[in-house]
Design a protein around this motif. Structure first.
Motif, short mmCIF file in Angstrom:
data_model
loop_
_atom_site.label_atom_id
_atom_site.label_comp_id
_atom_site.label_asym_id
_atom_site.label_seq_id
_atom_site.Cartn_x
_atom_site.Cartn_y
_atom_site.Cartn_z
N GLY A 69 27.94 67.10 -21.53
CA GLY A 69 28.30 66.21 -20.44
C GLY A 69 28.41 64.77 -20.66
N GLU A 70 28.43 64.67 -22.13
CA GLU A 70 28.73 63.29 -22.69
C GLU A 70 30.05 62.64 -22.45
N PRO A 71 30.36 61.62 -21.55
CA PRO A 71 31.70 60.99 -21.49
C PRO A 71 32.25 60.22 -22.57
N PHE A 72 33.52 60.42 -23.10
CA PHE A 72 34.11 59.68 -24.04
C PHE A 72 35.39 59.47 -23.60
N ASP A 73 35.60 58.02 -24.25
CA ASP A 73 37.04 57.54 -23.79
C ASP A 73 38.15 57.64 -25.04
N VAL A 74 37.46 57.69 -26.08
CA VAL A 74 38.45 57.78 -27.23
C VAL A 74 37.62 58.79 -28.29
N SER B 238 44.36 63.86 -24.47
CA SER B 238 45.43 62.61 -24.72
C SER B 238 44.72 61.55 -25.27
N ARG B 239 43.21 61.78 -25.35
CA ARG B 239 42.40 60.48 -26.00
C ARG B 239 42.10 60.80 -27.38
N VAL B 240 42.54 61.92 -27.89
CA VAL B 240 42.22 61.99 -29.40
C VAL B 240 43.20 61.56 -30.28
N VAL B 241 42.77 60.84 -31.33
CA VAL B 241 43.38 60.21 -32.46
C VAL B 241 42.88 60.75 -33.66
N PHE B 242 44.02 61.47 -34.48
CA PHE B 242 43.58 62.20 -35.61
C PHE B 242 43.60 60.81 -36.83
N ILE B 243 42.65 61.45 -37.91
CA ILE B 243 42.71 60.81 -39.03
C ILE B 243 42.87 61.59 -40.17
N SER B 244 43.61 61.40 -41.00
CA SER B 244 43.98 62.25 -42.09
C SER B 244 44.17 61.70 -43.45
N GLY B 245 43.76 62.62 -44.41
CA GLY B 245 44.00 62.16 -45.75
C GLY B 245 45.23 62.50 -46.42
N GLY B 246 46.13 63.16 -45.69
CA GLY B 246 47.13 63.91 -46.27
C GLY B 246 47.21 65.17 -45.68
N VAL B 247 48.25 65.53 -44.82
CA VAL B 247 48.58 66.55 -44.37
C VAL B 247 49.46 67.54 -45.45
N SER B 248 49.02 68.82 -45.90
CA SER B 248 49.62 69.49 -46.95
C SER B 248 49.87 70.84 -46.56
N SER B 249 48.91 71.53 -45.70
CA SER B 249 49.33 72.68 -45.45
C SER B 249 50.51 72.87 -44.30
N ALA C 93 43.71 51.65 -23.13
CA ALA C 93 44.67 50.92 -22.27
C ALA C 93 45.27 52.19 -21.55
N SER C 94 45.69 53.22 -22.32
CA SER C 94 46.36 54.30 -21.72
C SER C 94 45.34 55.18 -20.85
N VAL C 95 43.91 55.20 -21.22
CA VAL C 95 43.07 55.60 -20.35
C VAL C 95 43.07 55.12 -19.29
N ALA C 96 42.91 53.63 -19.18
CA ALA C 96 42.85 52.93 -18.03
C ALA C 96 43.95 53.01 -16.84
N ARG C 97 45.06 53.11 -17.46
CA ARG C 97 46.10 53.51 -16.93
C ARG C 97 46.28 54.81 -16.03
N GLU C 98 45.70 55.99 -16.91
CA GLU C 98 45.64 57.15 -16.17
C GLU C 98 44.61 57.21 -15.04
N GLU C 99 43.60 56.50 -15.32
CA GLU C 99 42.50 56.09 -14.04
C GLU C 99 42.98 55.24 -12.87
N ALA C 100 43.87 54.35 -13.24
CA ALA C 100 44.42 53.82 -12.23
C ALA C 100 45.52 54.63 -11.04
N ARG C 101 46.24 55.33 -12.21
CA ARG C 101 47.21 56.31 -11.43
C ARG C 101 46.39 57.53 -10.53
N GLY C 102 45.17 57.87 -11.27
CA GLY C 102 44.43 58.86 -10.42
C GLY C 102 43.71 58.23 -9.04
N ALA C 103 43.27 56.97 -9.01
CA ALA C 103 42.75 56.26 -8.12
C ALA C 103 43.69 56.10 -7.02
N VAL C 104 44.99 55.66 -7.25
CA VAL C 104 45.96 55.47 -6.23
C VAL C 104 46.33 56.75 -5.65
#
Length: 845
Positions: A751-756, A784-795, A828-839
């Protein structure tokens, strides 16, 4: 001989003479045809018997040759063994015409039939040829005739003795004459019957007139005058032997058979009339024996000579065919004679070998074969000497020398030849040119070495990325901390800040080098995407810049270039290869006077254009058309494989483009690369999927700080890298780290919340792809909040996954400003999503 009993029977089809063919024909014949053939054989048998009786001595049934025995054997050989009843009937009819008792008729008929059947079966068993073109065929014909005649000679005289027609004291002389007459009948009549077919054309047609005329003249001179016991007549008779030999040697078995038959008929006719040298008054049996010996020797000599000549002609034809074949084969053939142990002399070399070693045949014949071996091949010389000493075969690769000193690699097969079945008299060596294969193997080894270096570079780059990432992040954190002191900071702090900034620059250079290595060593199926050639040139330039500086200065001219659809790695490989070629065309030592220029722009046709120009020595006109041929190179053995430009052209062609070369000797060369524009051009710079995050971060202001504090989850199996990112982000955000996918999902499930969510793609156990898929199923709001980090995609799986998702991908080592900007953009993208949800919620209320 007693002509009444002397009825040699027909002999069965002999071996190759009929080879089952006549049997099959007899088996498949209709009864009418079989009856017709049987009647024809009976008729021929009776005619031959009548001629034999006419040639018998006056007031006697004694004759030296019984022609019907030859008709019987020839008939069974030509028509098949099933025609033996015709021989039986013919022999019986002849005996009845001579008014023989019934018991004698039966004995003569049975003996004559057995004679033909036994002879035919023997000839068939030994595979005797109908052509009589081998000495063994003539010998077996004589053996079959002699063995079959024993049957008739045993039963006929014995029946005469039993019937009281022949005194017992005359049984042996009668049996001898009977046997000789049947034997000669086979030797004289059977060969012409077997060879009775359309004669071959003879080149010397005049001989066909001269030879018969000479034979007739000699026969008349010997057998047409009463000269019994004359020594001169006997001497004149010897002239018939060279005439018979002439017929055999010039006209083969057919000529020998016909000549012997004619001479025998003339000798028998003359002797029976009391003419010629073989007539002996009052001693008829003795005279017949001499005549029979003359006829037998003449017939056998002629047939044997003809067979020997036919065998020799066939052997010569085979040898000529082999010689022609050996001369025409593409592999070199060398035949050496062993004149004494260990000493060889060349006796034959074909055209292919002469072309292989660049020598004329006259130079090779008579010379020792070892002179062709290159002087440096001591090991091969020892192996060759050992094989010659042990008289065994050898297969090896040897180097042969040409007159100009060049070497040719040959795959040699050495084989001993035992002409007499025991001692080795010759050695045959076949040579196959494997020079191109050896060069190909060497170049493939070099290509594999390059590929191995590329794989190693990719692996090393991946391993460097993690420590480089937390080094860069720690340096960024230290720099920010020291910069916070401001202008009032002590001198040592300012010095430390300068050192940190220098270290940051070094880390950034390492990052660029690692990224370039990964671009040019990427393995697997190349991904296709929009590629900006202007962005692809700098990495290629950085790779060769250190080696180019001692040779020439580098000039870059960038113009507007349409994006192309292709593989960033493959196109980068082409640019890198063209730059290396340009660099190698310029010698070291005078960089101020030489330059390598890279120009980009748009061709009049709308194609993207890249030109690599150098001021080297240029390419000769005779070499220019071949520079794109595989394995063609003008460089030394240690400088090039001849594959680079061929591979470049192939890559460009697979992209639908063209690669051209233009050169003026002494003024350098220009390589022009043209690629068709992509069908759809996007607005931003073209980058590969792996650089989406970095490009997005670059668009943001690198100095901007986050405006909202968020909660960030870092998932990375490298604790130091996770700690470095936490230290960088913690002043601005709440950061939680997890060292594995399972730990991160457990926190989300708790149940821990995360923005990124900053998630490493490659981790042991559960990797970033598995984490993403679990989030899709269990916490879709975080996807949509996942940012991948890679040392080089090979497969291939990872590349396919990254093509299907729109999440940012940051390539290690991540620049600190890019990391901060990416987190800020995601918040910023998360904030826009939350704003659209509130509207949306307000509207529903």
């Amino acid at each position: 001989m007693f002509l009444r009993p002397c009825h040699p029977g027909p002999e069965a089809p002999g071996g190759v003479i009929i080879q089952g063919q006549q049997q099959a024909r007899a088996a498949s014949s209709f009864p009418v045809r079989g009856l017709a053939e049987g009647l024809a054989l009976v008729g021929m048998y009776l005619v031959a018997a009548r001629v034999g009786l006419l040639l018998a001595a006056e007031d006697s049934h004694i004759g030296p040759v019984w022609l019907s025995s030859g008709v019987a054997l020839g008939g069974l050989l030509l028509l098949g063994l099933s025609r033996w009843p015709a021989v039986f009937v013919g022999a019986a009819l002849v005996a009845l015409t001579l008014e023989m008792p019934s018991g004698v008729v039966l004995a003569i008929a049975v003996g004559s039939t057995l004679e033909a059947v036994v002879g035919a079966m023997l000839l068939r068993r030994v595979a005797c040829s109908r052509e009589l073109h081998r000495v063994r065929d003539v010998a077996w014909l004589g053996a079959a005739a002699g063995l079959g005649a024993l049957m008739a000679a045993a039963m006929g005289p014995l029946g005469l003795v039993v019937a009281g027609v022949l005194p017992l004291a005359q049984w042996w002389p009668g049996a001898w004459l009977w046997w000789m007459a049947d034997l000669l009948g086979v030797l004289l009549v059977t060969p012409p019957l077997l060879l009775l077919r359309r004669p071959r054309r003879v080149r010397a047609a005049w001989e066909m007139g001269v030879l018969p005329a000479a034979t007739v003249a000699v026969c008349v001179g010997v057998f047409a005058f009463p000269q019994p016991g004359s020594g001169s007549a006997h001497a004149l008779a010897f002239l018939l032997f060279p005439l018979s030999a002439w017929a055999a040697l010039r006209f083969g078995p057919r000529g020998a058979a016909l000549s012997s038959l004619f001479i025998a008929m003339a000798a028998i006719a003359g002797t029976a009339r009391g003419l010629g040298p073989f007539f002996t008054a009052g001693a008829l049996p003795q005279g017949l024996v001499v005549l029979q010996l003359f006829i037998g020797i003449t017939a056998l000599t002629g047939l044997l000579l003809a067979a020997a000549r036919a065998e020799r002609r066939q052997a010569v034809e085979v040898l000529e065919l082999l010689a022609t074949t050996v001369r025409a084969v593409h592999e070199g053939v060398l035949i050496c004679e062993v004149r004494e142990p260990g000493v060889l002399h060349t006796v034959f070399a074909n055209e292919a070998l002469c072309a292989l070693v660049g020598r004329r045949r006259e130079e090779l014949v008579g010379a020792p074969p070892g002179a062709l071996l290159a002087s440096g091949d001591s090991g091969e010389r020892l192996r060759l000497a050992e094989a010659l000493r042990e008289e065994r075969s050898l297969r090896a690769e040897v180097a042969l020398t040409r007159p100009d000193g060049t070497r040719v690699w040959s795959e040699m097969q050495l084989s001993p030849v035992r002409a007499d079945g025991e001692a080795v008299t010759h050695f045959v060596a076949t040579h196959r040119d494997v020079t191109a294969t050896k060069e190909l193997q060497a170049r493939l080894v070099a290509a594999e070495r390059v590929a191995a270096v590329g794989t190693l570079a990719a692996g090393v780059g991946h391993e460097i990325n993690n420590p480089l990432a937390y080094l860069a992040l720690n340096l960024e954190a230290a720099q920010r901390s020291l910069a916070a002191e401001g202008a009032e900071a002590p001198a040592r702090v300012r010095d430390a800040l300068g050192s940190v900034r220098g270290a940051q620059e070094g880390a950034e250079r390492i990052r660029l080098i690692v990224r370039d290595l990964q671009v040019f060593s990427r393995e697997g199926a190349p991904e296709r995407g929009l590629v900006d050639l202007n962005a692809l040139v700098p990495p290629a330039v950085r790779v060769v810049l250190h080696a180019l500086r001692p040779r020439a200065r580098l000039v870059e001219q960038f113009g507007p270039v349409p994006r192309v659809l292709g593989s960033e790695a493959r196109l980068g490989q082409v640019l890198l290869n063209l730059l290396v070629n340009a660099m190698q065309a310029i010698p070291e030592g005078d960089p101020a006077r030489n330059e390598v220029r890279v120009r980009t722009g748009t061709a009049p046709s709308g194609h993207a254009r890249v030109e690599v120009e150098d001021t080297g020595g240029g390419i000769p006109p005779d070499v220019l058309p071949r520079i794109f041929d595989p394995f063609f190179t003008t460089k030394g053995s240690g400088e090039g494989t001849g594959l680079g430009l061929a591979i470049c052209q192939q890559i460009i062609r697979t992209h639908g483009g063209e690669l051209h070369a233009h050169s003026v000797p002494g003024q350098g060369a220009t390589f022009t690369l043209l690629l068709p524009p992509a069908p759809v051009q996007s607005a931003g710079p073209s980058v590969s999927p792996l650089l989406r995050g970095n490009a997005r971060g670059a668009e943001a202001s690198p100095g901007a700080l986050p405006g909202r504090r968020g909660r960030v989850l870092i998932v990375d199996d490298e604790p130091r890298l996770a700690q470095s990112m936490r230290l960088l982000l913690e002043p601005y955000h709440d950061v939680v780290t997890a060292t594995g996918g399972e730990d991160a999902l457990a926190r989300v499930a708790g149940g821990e919340p995360f923005d990124v969510v900053l998630c490493d793609l490659q981790m042991p156990g559960m990797d970033g792809i598995a984490v993403y898929r679990r989030l899709v199923a269990e916490a879709p709001v975080l996807v949509s909040r996942v940012v991948f980090i890679s040392g080089g995609v090979s497969s291939p799986e990872a590349r396919a996954f990254m093509e299907t998702v729109s999440n940012p991908v940051l390539e290690k080592p991540v620049r600190p400003d890019v990391l901060l900007s990416t987190v800020e953009a995601t918040l910023a993208s998360v904030a826009r999503e939350e704003a659209r949800g509130a509207v949306g919620a307000t509207g529903l209320g």
